[in-house]
Motif scaffolding. Structure first.
Motif, short mmCIF file in Angstrom:
data_model
loop_
_atom_site.label_atom_id
_atom_site.label_comp_id
_atom_site.label_asym_id
_atom_site.label_seq_id
_atom_site.Cartn_x
_atom_site.Cartn_y
_atom_site.Cartn_z
N THR A 89 -2.84 17.98 8.64
CA THR A 89 -2.77 16.61 8.21
C THR A 89 -1.57 16.11 8.36
OG1 THR A 89 -2.42 17.23 5.75
CG2 THR A 89 -4.77 17.03 6.48
N GLN A 90 -0.34 16.93 8.41
CA GLN A 90 0.81 16.29 8.79
C GLN A 90 0.95 15.78 10.02
OE1 GLN A 90 3.20 15.40 6.38
NE2 GLN A 90 1.78 15.76 4.96
N CYS A 91 0.31 16.84 10.97
CA CYS A 91 0.24 16.43 12.56
C CYS A 91 -0.48 15.10 12.63
CB CYS A 91 -0.42 17.69 13.23
SG CYS A 91 0.58 18.85 13.19
N ASP A 92 -1.56 14.96 11.97
CA ASP A 92 -2.25 13.55 11.88
C ASP A 92 -1.70 12.56 11.72
OD1 ASP A 92 -4.66 15.17 12.84
OD2 ASP A 92 -5.54 15.18 10.82
N MET B 222 0.88 -1.14 0.00
CA MET B 222 0.16 0.00 -0.03
C MET B 222 0.93 1.14 0.10
SD MET B 222 -3.10 1.32 0.02
CE MET B 222 -3.92 0.09 0.30
N ALA B 223 2.05 1.33 0.83
CA ALA B 223 2.84 2.23 0.80
C ALA B 223 3.50 2.85 -0.65
CB ALA B 223 3.95 2.34 2.02
N VAL B 224 3.91 1.72 -1.47
CA VAL B 224 4.09 1.98 -2.62
C VAL B 224 3.07 2.68 -3.61
CG1 VAL B 224 5.15 0.95 -4.62
CG2 VAL B 224 5.84 0.12 -2.47
N GLY B 225 2.09 2.36 -3.27
CA GLY B 225 0.74 2.78 -4.12
C GLY B 225 0.59 4.35 -3.78
N LEU B 226 0.86 4.71 -2.47
CA LEU B 226 0.69 5.99 -2.33
C LEU B 226 1.79 6.91 -2.68
CD1 LEU B 226 -0.66 5.13 1.32
CD2 LEU B 226 -1.83 5.94 -0.45
N LYS B 227 2.87 6.46 -3.22
CA LYS B 227 3.89 7.53 -3.71
C LYS B 227 3.38 8.52 -4.56
CE LYS B 227 7.96 4.52 -2.48
NZ LYS B 227 9.21 3.80 -3.15
N GLU B 228 2.31 8.06 -5.25
CA GLU B 228 1.78 9.15 -6.23
C GLU B 228 0.49 9.81 -5.87
OE1 GLU B 228 0.48 6.60 -9.73
OE2 GLU B 228 2.61 6.04 -10.13
N PHE B 229 0.32 9.76 -4.58
CA PHE B 229 -0.44 10.56 -3.92
C PHE B 229 -0.38 12.01 -4.32
CE2 PHE B 229 -2.02 13.02 -0.23
CZ PHE B 229 -3.68 12.68 -0.52
N ASP B 230 -1.23 13.04 -4.69
CA ASP B 230 -0.82 14.46 -4.92
C ASP B 230 -1.88 15.08 -3.88
OD1 ASP B 230 -0.27 16.77 -5.73
OD2 ASP B 230 -0.97 16.41 -7.95
N TRP B 231 -1.15 15.89 -3.02
CA TRP B 231 -1.85 17.06 -2.20
C TRP B 231 -2.57 17.63 -2.76
CZ3 TRP B 231 -2.56 15.73 2.78
CH2 TRP B 231 -1.58 14.67 3.44
N SER C 221 0.22 4.61 4.62
CA SER C 221 -0.72 3.53 4.27
C SER C 221 -1.96 3.94 4.10
CB SER C 221 -0.63 2.62 5.83
OG SER C 221 -1.39 3.52 6.63
N GLY C 222 -2.92 2.91 3.65
CA GLY C 222 -4.29 3.26 3.36
C GLY C 222 -4.98 3.93 4.73
N ALA C 223 -4.60 3.36 5.76
CA ALA C 223 -5.30 3.92 6.77
C ALA C 223 -4.82 5.47 7.15
CB ALA C 223 -4.60 3.30 8.34
N GLN C 224 -3.75 5.91 6.87
CA GLN C 224 -3.28 7.31 7.02
C GLN C 224 -4.08 8.09 5.98
OE1 GLN C 224 0.93 7.73 7.26
NE2 GLN C 224 1.08 7.01 9.30
N LEU C 225 -4.05 7.51 4.55
CA LEU C 225 -4.73 8.01 3.69
C LEU C 225 -6.22 8.43 4.12
CD1 LEU C 225 -4.81 9.44 0.96
CD2 LEU C 225 -5.54 7.04 0.03
N ASP C 226 -6.88 7.34 4.75
CA ASP C 226 -8.45 7.68 5.23
C ASP C 226 -8.44 8.73 6.37
OD1 ASP C 226 -9.01 5.70 3.48
OD2 ASP C 226 -8.98 4.02 4.87
N LEU C 227 -7.25 8.69 7.18
CA LEU C 227 -7.10 9.64 8.23
C LEU C 227 -6.88 11.27 7.84
CD1 LEU C 227 -6.59 9.86 11.40
CD2 LEU C 227 -4.12 9.84 10.75
N VAL C 228 -6.38 11.54 6.57
CA VAL C 228 -6.32 12.91 6.32
C VAL C 228 -7.61 13.23 5.24
CG1 VAL C 228 -3.97 12.71 6.37
CG2 VAL C 228 -5.07 12.27 4.16
N GLN C 229 -8.27 12.22 4.89
CA GLN C 229 -9.35 12.73 3.72
C GLN C 229 -10.45 13.56 4.40
OE1 GLN C 229 -9.52 12.43 0.74
NE2 GLN C 229 -8.03 11.15 0.38
N PRO C 230 -10.81 13.39 5.71
CA PRO C 230 -11.82 14.30 6.23
C PRO C 230 -11.49 15.70 6.29
CG PRO C 230 -11.79 12.04 7.55
CD PRO C 230 -10.43 12.29 6.54
#
Length: 381
Positions: free
Chosen positions: A208-211, A1-10, A114-123
């Motif tokens: 979100t970085q603090c989260d 999951m971490a590898v897939g998140l490398k392309e995440f664009d804020w 991780s996917g959990a952290q992605l879900d954490l920042v989405q709200p």
């Protein structure tokens, strides 16, 4: 999951924001303006649209300064427009730094792990999008009402009172001035709104970085060597968050200071204008919507600044949810140092005069009402 998140664009979250800034000449393709058509377009907007509109209202003050009611009618919108021009100056001056700040978000330390952290920042990102949409609707409604203001008041020929070096009695001149004022207020408003929301977006990114850091600290576990490695990464992450917040604050602190100072005055003047008109008239609706827009702007600034402070305060508590008690004394000392550092929360301030918080919002509202009461009493004497 971490590898897939490398392309995440804020910046996907603020894509509409960036597009609107580009439309008004504030977001060139390169890091800064170059000798091209877009730069000419930006200069035209700055001089003839923003500068020309503000100058025509500034000159009018010379003719009405002795009349409190007429002066208030001129100043309460002009103040916001001049502040918008000042914001544009500071925004353009720091444009290269702003783009670099957005680029930093793509660094490995700032990406969700991780996917959990992605879900954490989405709200938080979704809330910013909702805030942007609601704020845009309020502001767009306000500008639309200003554009058709003469329909509500027979004595008002144009959306805004201003001075022009020619007669506006002829139909052609009247249409030109009317269209010019409408275009000017839309350009100024779009620029002002999207610069404000860009500032708020950076606050959201800090939060979100603090989260993410809190989540990393909570999940520290394993052998002493592995725990120590991950802990050092968290310390480095925290240092980068603090530096990121400091750089963001340096970019926008003058804008924030000016915004809060003018918002207090504008709220007072608008409430004073509202007290002079029929509460059931269309002009009253325009003033009420304007008050709503200014109040929403201040509230969003203070809310997102408050969120940064609240989330940064959670960092020192998050590590206690890890397996710190199973680690040797050397690692516990590092944890202790980190906790002591985190006792100083990250704050978004206006050149260190005051922090953005909900208590600051209430102070501004109370101050605005006090100034309104003063104006009302002076006018009634």
């Amino acid at each position: 999951m971490a590898v897939g998140l490398k392309e995440f664009d804020w910046t996907t979250t603020i894509s509409t924001n960036l597009f609107m800034l580009k439309c008004v000449g504030l977001w060139p393709e390169a890091e800064f303006y170059k000798a091209n058509i877009y730069t000419c377009y930006a200069i035209f907007n700055a001089i003839f649209i923003i500068g020309g509109h503000n100058l025509s209202q500034l000159i009018l003050i010379y003719f009405v300064y002795s009349d409190l009611e007429a002066l208030a009618n001129t100043v309460f919108v002009l103040t916001t427009n001049i502040m918008a021009a000042a914001k544009m100056y500071f925004f353009v001056r720091n444009l290269k730094m702003i783009k670099q700040m957005l680029a930093v978000l793509s660094s490995p330390e700032f990406l969700p792990k991780s996917g959990a952290q992605l879900d954490l920042v989405q709200p938080s990102l979704s809330l910013w999008k909702l805030s942007y949409t609601v704020f845009s609707v309020i502001v767009a409604m306000n500008v639309f009402l200003w554009s058709i203001a003469p329909c509500f008041n027979e004595e008002q020929r144009f959306p805004f009172v201003a001075w022009y070096p020619f007669q506006t009695n002829s139909m052609l001149n009247y249409c030109i001035v009317y269209l010019y004022q409408v275009v000017c207020i839309w350009v100024i408003t779009i620029a002002n709104l999207n610069m404000d929301t860009m500032t708020m977006a950076l606050m959201v990114y800090i939060g979100t970085q603090c989260d993410i850091l809190c989540d990393n600290l909570k999940n520290l576990c394993g052998s002493s060597d592995y725990f120590n490695t991950q802990l050092i990464n968290c310390v480095k992450h925290h240092k980068k968050i603090v530096n990121y917040a400091k750089e963001s604050n340096n970019i926008f602190n003058m804008i924030i200071l000016g915004q809060f100072a003018t918002s207090t005055m504008v709220l007072a003047l608008t409430m004073f204008q509202l007290s002079l008109v029929n509460p059931l008239s269309g002009i009253a609706a325009i003033h009420l919507n304007y008050i709503l827009g200014i109040t929403t702007e201040i509230l969003l600034y203070c809310y997102y600044g408050n969120e940064v402070e609240v989330k940064s305060n959670r960092i020192s508590y998050s590590i206690y949810k890890s397996d710190w008690y199973q680690q040797p004394v050397t690692i516990r000392r590092i944890i202790l140092i980190l906790c002591e550092r985190c006792k100083r929360p990250i704050k978004i301030t206006a050149i260190n005069l005051f922090a953005l918080s909900l208590s600051t919002f209430m102070t501004i509202i109370r101050s605005a009402y006090s100034y309104f009461a003063l104006l009302y009493n002076v006018n009634n004497r």
